[in-house]
Design an enzyme around this catalytic site. Structure first.
Site, PDB file in Angstrom:
ATOM      1  CG  HIS B  12      -1.937  -1.156   1.368  1.00 30.36           C
ATOM      2  ND1 HIS B  12      -2.378  -1.632   0.734  1.00 30.36           N
ATOM      3  CD2 HIS B  12      -3.599  -0.263   1.054  1.00 30.36           C
ATOM      4  CE1 HIS B  12      -3.788  -3.435   0.909  1.00 30.36           C
ATOM      5  NE2 HIS B  12      -3.686  -1.398   1.169  1.00 30.36           N
ATOM      6  CB  SER B  13       3.082   1.831   1.636  1.00 30.06           C
ATOM      7  OG  SER B  13       4.364   2.997   1.545  1.00 30.06           O
TER       8      SER B  13
END
Lengths: 199, 130
Positions: B12-13
């Site tokens: 997600h990052s």
């Protein structure tokens, strides 16, 4: 039919965009707080395509909108709603009657189950979509379907989340409505509103 | 074209994905095809099907590609990306059920040794409980 489809896209996208904050608040309680902004981004992209969608047959329009959701949403709800729309588009014939729509909707929900490896009772969008699909297949009126959708979403409040990020919270997921169930109700109500003004 | 299984890291990052890729590069070297992606289509935390498809292409190897993911949406989006790849490639792309950092390092190490896609996945998945 084409005109109804355009109004459906117009209403569904506008309602989800308007509900972005509400959905994000629900998702902040039990998920990662991005459901509203993700769905808003996806629906804005679908809304921007409306002129193009209006020129397509209903099935093709739904497939195209589904692919836009897959590409633009960014969270798990992209593939989930994208799969719902794409399968609905694939299964919908050229001039579907009610039974045809019910069959296509049931097939679309099966595809969502497979995509999310999920079933009802796990505090997800399926807890709204499955009972609505059953009502649609059994010949319920639009008003009855509306009531079933709303009650089904409310019924996710006491559920324990088993899928997705809410499942990490365990018992703390109890007491909040599932954001995916809520976005499903918003879309179903938007569809019913369009159909009822038409009827 | 590499004779080693490719590795794709999906977080997600973007920072986590890039950091994980940096660790793999330092520990395993540059012979294993490697790509990373992170962030949603709007630039926030999340994942993007389109970017995952591009990462699979970037790390493509005839022996296949193993994808390491962090949380739920990364897995769902990766599975969606696989289905949208050309048909002759789909059965040579797998999502590993493994922790992203440790899994990526273990999978890349196995891939570097010339292991098959199945062996690479199994090695990464040994890190998962149950």
């Amino acid at each position: 039919m084409q005109d109804t489809m355009d109004r459906l896209f117009e209403t569904v996208t506008a309602r989800i965009i308007a509900a972005a904050e509400e959905l994000t608040a629900l998702d902040s309680a039990i998920g990662d707080g991005d459901h509203g902004s993700n769905m808003k981004r996806g629906m804005e992209a679908v809304a921007a395509d409306r002129a193009k969608l209006a020129a397509l047959a209903p099935g093709e329009a739904l497939k195209t909108a589904g692919m836009t959701l897959v590409m633009k949403v960014g969270g798990a709800s992209g593939p989930l709603y994208g799969t719902l729309f794409m399968t609905l588009g694939k299964e919908l014939g050229a001039a579907p009657d009610r039974a045809g729509v019910a069959r296509a909707f049931a097939a679309a929900i099966d595809a969502v189950k497979a995509r999310g490896k999920s079933e009802t009772g796990q505090k997800t969008m399926l807890d709204v979509l499955v009972p609505v699909s059953a009502a649609l297949s059994s010949g319920a009126s639009l008003a009855e379907i509306r009531e079933i959708a709303s009650k089904s979403a409310a019924a996710t409040v006491p559920m324990l989340a088993i899928r997705g990020r809410a499942s990490f919270l365990g018992e703390r997921s109890i007491g909040h409505m599932d954001p995916g169930a809520r976005s499903s109700v918003i879309m179903i109500e938007a569809v019913l509103d369009v159909l009822e003004t038409k009827a | 074209m590499s004779d080693k299984v490719g590795i794709v890291i999906v977080s997600h990052s973007p920072d986590v994905a890039k950091g994980t890729a940096d660790m793999v590069r330092q520990m395993v070297g540059t012979e294993v095809p490697l790509a990373w992606t992170g962030g949603d289509p709007g630039g926030g935390l999340g994942t993007s099907v389109e970017k995952i498809m591009a990462a699979i292409d970037a790390a493509w190897s005839p022996k296949g590609v193993a994808i390491l993911v962090d949380l739920g949406g990364a897995e769902t989006n990766s599975e969606m990306a696989i289905e949208l790849m050309p048909e002759d490639r789909r059965d040579r792309i797998v999502v590993c059920n493994a922790p992203v950092v440790e899994g990526a390092v273990m999978a890349a190490t196995e891939a570097w040794g010339g292991a098959s896609l199945d062996e690479v996945r199994r090695t990464a998945e040994e890190l998962s409980p149950g």
